[in-house]
Design a protein around this motif. Structure first.
Motif, short mmCIF file in Angstrom:
data_model
loop_
_atom_site.label_atom_id
_atom_site.label_comp_id
_atom_site.label_asym_id
_atom_site.label_seq_id
_atom_site.Cartn_x
_atom_site.Cartn_y
_atom_site.Cartn_z
N UNK A 1 3.93 47.35 -10.72
CA UNK A 1 4.33 46.51 -11.86
C UNK A 1 5.27 47.32 -12.75
N UNK A 2 6.46 46.81 -12.97
CA UNK A 2 7.44 47.51 -13.81
C UNK A 2 7.35 47.02 -15.23
N UNK A 3 7.53 47.92 -16.16
CA UNK A 3 7.49 47.54 -17.57
C UNK A 3 8.69 48.13 -18.26
N UNK A 4 9.27 47.37 -19.18
CA UNK A 4 10.36 47.84 -20.04
C UNK A 4 9.86 47.86 -21.47
N UNK A 5 10.18 48.93 -22.15
CA UNK A 5 9.62 49.09 -23.49
C UNK A 5 10.65 48.75 -24.55
N UNK A 6 10.35 49.20 -25.79
CA UNK A 6 11.21 48.87 -26.93
C UNK A 6 12.67 49.19 -26.61
N UNK A 7 13.54 48.24 -26.96
CA UNK A 7 14.95 48.38 -26.66
C UNK A 7 15.43 47.32 -25.69
N UNK A 8 14.52 46.74 -24.93
CA UNK A 8 14.89 45.62 -24.07
C UNK A 8 14.98 44.39 -24.94
N UNK A 9 16.10 43.71 -24.91
CA UNK A 9 16.34 42.66 -25.90
C UNK A 9 15.59 41.40 -25.62
N UNK A 10 15.78 40.83 -24.49
CA UNK A 10 15.24 39.51 -24.23
C UNK A 10 15.08 39.37 -22.75
N UNK A 11 14.70 38.17 -22.35
CA UNK A 11 14.53 37.89 -20.93
C UNK A 11 15.77 38.26 -20.16
N UNK A 12 16.93 37.99 -20.72
CA UNK A 12 18.16 38.25 -20.00
C UNK A 12 18.70 39.65 -20.24
N UNK A 13 18.18 40.35 -21.24
CA UNK A 13 18.51 41.77 -21.34
C UNK A 13 17.97 42.50 -20.12
N UNK A 14 16.80 42.07 -19.63
CA UNK A 14 16.25 42.67 -18.43
C UNK A 14 17.19 42.44 -17.26
N UNK A 15 17.72 41.21 -17.16
CA UNK A 15 18.68 40.91 -16.11
C UNK A 15 19.88 41.83 -16.20
N UNK A 16 20.32 42.08 -17.46
CA UNK A 16 21.49 42.93 -17.66
C UNK A 16 21.20 44.36 -17.22
N UNK A 30 33.54 47.65 -21.00
CA UNK A 30 32.62 46.78 -21.74
C UNK A 30 31.93 47.58 -22.83
N UNK A 31 31.89 47.01 -24.00
CA UNK A 31 31.18 47.68 -25.09
C UNK A 31 29.70 47.74 -24.78
N UNK A 32 29.04 48.77 -25.27
CA UNK A 32 27.61 48.88 -25.12
C UNK A 32 26.92 47.89 -26.05
N UNK A 33 25.60 47.76 -25.87
CA UNK A 33 24.82 46.87 -26.72
C UNK A 33 25.04 47.26 -28.18
N UNK A 34 25.38 46.30 -29.03
CA UNK A 34 25.68 46.62 -30.43
C UNK A 34 24.51 47.33 -31.10
N UNK A 35 24.83 48.38 -31.85
CA UNK A 35 23.77 49.14 -32.51
C UNK A 35 23.01 48.28 -33.50
N UNK A 36 23.67 47.24 -34.04
CA UNK A 36 23.04 46.41 -35.05
C UNK A 36 22.15 45.33 -34.44
N UNK A 37 22.21 45.15 -33.13
CA UNK A 37 21.43 44.09 -32.49
C UNK A 37 20.01 44.58 -32.24
N UNK A 38 19.06 43.92 -32.86
CA UNK A 38 17.64 44.25 -32.65
C UNK A 38 17.04 43.21 -31.74
N UNK A 39 16.43 43.63 -30.64
CA UNK A 39 15.94 42.68 -29.64
C UNK A 39 14.93 41.69 -30.18
N UNK A 40 14.01 42.14 -30.99
CA UNK A 40 12.96 41.26 -31.53
C UNK A 40 12.92 41.44 -33.04
#
Length: 664
Positions: A1-16, A30-40
């Motif tokens: 079972x794989x788990x992703x911790x804090x920093x994974x944004x959403x269902x589709x962040x996992x896809x990314x 491509x720009x990296x994930x914006x520093x200002x974007x908080x997943x939750x």
């Protein structure tokens, strides 16, 4: 079972993350994930002091109108009222104080019809009646007080058919009957009084099928019937009498009307008679038939059948005392149990298969999937190994996957997602780190976000969102070369960039220099930016190369013939003509104009060069005669003459010499 911790944004962040990069051209980045974007993020602490604006979960699920989520919440001052949010703190606000004061109007049955959100609510001096809103305080109004005064009209089963709302209500005069509304008081009317007078028709279970409303009703003593209506009295008619227990049909009910393709399914039966059947209808009387009897023993009546869910040409449902999972293809032989006594719940269609939560003696209450066969009904993942249950709840389809809440000993009850496989079942975010639980519920997609209710352990149960932090995938066109048309360059029309996003809808694409505009000579870098609805951006670039590859136009003089001017030759002047649309060309000669040309024939080579180094060449001949120009006293001509002129002078000279001889 794989788990992703804090920093994974959403269902589709996992896809990314699993995609390992965006498919860009070699010249793109491509720009990296914006520093200002908080997943939750918590949307807003509606209730102060950590009380939580959702004191219990016996409230209505959020309803989406456009890009806005509407929900019932209690700020601790105005009671349970209607609120709205687009996912940010500033756009999260109470829609209206329908019941002024601390009592609260307790909105229920939130339903979208057309551009309005309808709901039932209690008002000051008004019982529970029909209301509507456009999202503004002034646009939140009582549609009609069907039962004037403080008594409720018993409004239920709000169902939209286009811009029209159908519902069940009792105005105190006609009993509980079918009504409709266009959102105006005069357009809110009784459709038909099936049982005249104050008696009720027992109407229930509304469903839209083939652009009309189907519903169950008691058409008379000892009968239960399937009806349909187009909203007019003359268009309201009985479809079929549904008879389950021939000896005593008075206790029969119809419930669970569910549309699956070109068929409407429903349950018919009686708890009293301890029998329930699955029925189907094509919308006609003869096409309304029993599919199969479901009760297999007296104990099954207590749980009755529930939750019809269409999936891949089948319907799944739960029936029996143990909550057995059934499937049906619409035939008697194709209707059977696929998981016995499993207490199946949260039946959810995902990509042609069924995902659900069920009990198993080996794994407890966990996540399962089914293709409609016994062999194809399998455990997806034992999230909490052993008989301790993860109890997946609130299964919700979001962008091709299912999000849900589940509990483990290590993380408590938190947000998870699955694609229906063991490898694709993952923890999304541990909102309360460690074994504490955030208890997420009522997951609702709203635009690019997922709205849900959770408790971070500090603010109580409040609205939160899963944000989209995944930038769009962007591909730039290849570099292009354009021929210059003038000193300022040339207009260039390039192929457009393409962009895709992990959320519905195409990103906005902007260019640093528009296609079709003028580009200067040289290399111009065009920067492209793709922006999605969440503000995530990707950039790439390509070059537009404007080149001057055309040689200058060059015209040489005609071949020349001149008299000798001095002993060994003559000085000869001439000029070639050169032109260029981009730059002024320079001309070189070999030999140069004005040079001394010896007697005889000399080839003159001419070269024209423009600023880009393009070269044109031509040549012509200069002939210096041995004779001197007879017009000059010195006897040395210096002018250039054509062959005809030279012949004329030769003839005159010969005539003069002949005359002198005759005089002698």
């Amino acid at each position: 079972m794989r788990r992703y911790w804090t920093g994974v944004s959403s269902l589709l962040c996992i896809s990314a993350l699993t995609a390992a990069g965006a498919p860009l051209t070699a010249a793109a980045s491509s720009e990296a994930e914006p520093a200002s974007c908080r997943p939750v993020t918590m949307v807003k602490p509606i209730a102060s002091g950590g009380a939580g604006s959702f004191p219990d979960y016996d409230v209505q699920p959020p309803m989406v109108l456009g890009r806005t989520a509407f929900f019932a919440a209690n700020d601790g001052t105005s009671g349970l009222e209607l609120w709205k949010s687009r996912g940010g703190e500033l756009d999260t606000e109470r829609v209206a104080d329908v019941f002024p004061g601390a009592t609260g109007s307790e909105p229920k049955s939130l339903t979208v019809a057309g551009n309005s959100l309808f709901f039932s609510a209690k008002g000051d001096g008004v019982g529970r009646e029909l209301w509507k809103t456009d999202g503004t305080p002034e646009g939140t109004v009582l549609v009609k007080d069907l039962r004037p005064g403080p008594e409720d009209s018993g409004i239920t089963a709000l169902t939209a058919l286009g811009d029209t709302l159908f519902f069940i209500a009792d105005d105190g005069v006609h009993g509980q009957e079918l009504w409709k509304s266009d959102g105006t008081p005069e357009g809110t009317v009784l459709v038909e009084d099936l049982v005249p007078g104050t008696g009720s028709s027992g109407i229930s279970s509304l469903a839209v099928f083939r652009d009309v409303i189907y519903f169950a009703a008691d058409g008379g003593p000892r009968e239960v019937e399937l009806w349909k209506s187009d909203g007019t009295p003359e268009g309201t008619e009985r479809v079929a009498v549904v008879r389950v227990i021939e000896s005593d049909p008075s206790e029969e009910l119809i419930r669970g009307l569910t549309v699956a393709g070109d068929t409407i399914y429903f349950f018919a039966g009686s708890d009293y008679a301890k029998q329930w059947d699955l029925w189907k209808s094509d919308g006609s009387g003869p096409g309304t038939v029993r599919v199969s009897t479901l009760s297999r023993g007296p104990e099954d009546y207590a749980a009755g059948p529930v939750t019809l869910t269409p999936t891949g040409g089948q319907v799944f449902f739960v029936s029996g005392a143990g909550g057995s999972l059934w499937r049906s293809d619409g035939s008697s032989g194709g209707t059977f149990v696929i998981k016995e006594s499993s207490d199946a719940r949260f039946l959810t269609h995902l990509n042609g298969q069924l995902l659900f939560t069920a009990w198993d003696d080996d794994s407890g209450f966990e996540l399962w999937r089914s293709n409609g066969t016994v062999a194809g009904t399998v455990l997806v993942e034992d999230i909490r190994p052993g008989r301790d249950s993860a109890a997946p709840f609130w299964l919700t389809v979001v962008d091709g996957k299912v999000m849900f809440s589940a509990e483990t000993a290590e993380e408590g009850r938190e947000l998870w997602s699955t694609d229906g496989t063991r490898e694709g079942t993952q923890l999304l975010h541990d909102i309360v780190p460690g074994p504490g639980s955030s208890e997420p519920s009522w997951l609702t997609p709203v635009g690019p976000r997922v709205f849900f209710i959770t408790d971070d352990g500090t603010d109580g149960a409040e609205p939160w969102v899963l944000n989209d932090c995944t930038p769009p995938e962007l591909a730039c066109p290849s570099a292009m070369v354009v021929e210059a048309q003038g000193p300022s360059g040339a207009p260039a029309s390039y192929a457009l960039a393409t962009a895709n996003d992990n959320k519905p809808g195409l990103p906005d694409i902007s260019y640093s220099k528009l296609s079709g505009s003028d580009f200067p000579i040289g290399d111009t870098q065009v920067f492209v930016t793709a922006s999605d609805e969440s503000g995530n951006k990707s950039t790439c670039s390509f070059q537009v190369k404007v080149r001057d590859t055309m040689a200058p136009g060059l015209v040489c003089p005609r071949n020349m013939e001149v008299w000798r001017q001095f002993r060994y030759g003559a000085k000869v002047a001439f000029q070639a003509n050169a032109s260029d649309s981009v730059s002024k060309p320079s001309i070189t000669y070999e030999p140069a104009p004005g040079s001394d040309f010896v007697v005889g024939r000399t080839q003159v080579r001419v070269t024209a060069s423009d600023a880009s180094g393009n070269v044109s060449r031509c040549s012509f001949e200069v002939k210096v005669r041995r004779d001197y120009d007879p017009q000059t006293e010195s006897g040395c001509g210096c002018g250039a003459s054509s062959p005809g002129v030279l012949s004329g002078w030769a003839l005159l000279t010969a005539v003069s010499m002949l005359a002198r001889r005759r005089r002698k």
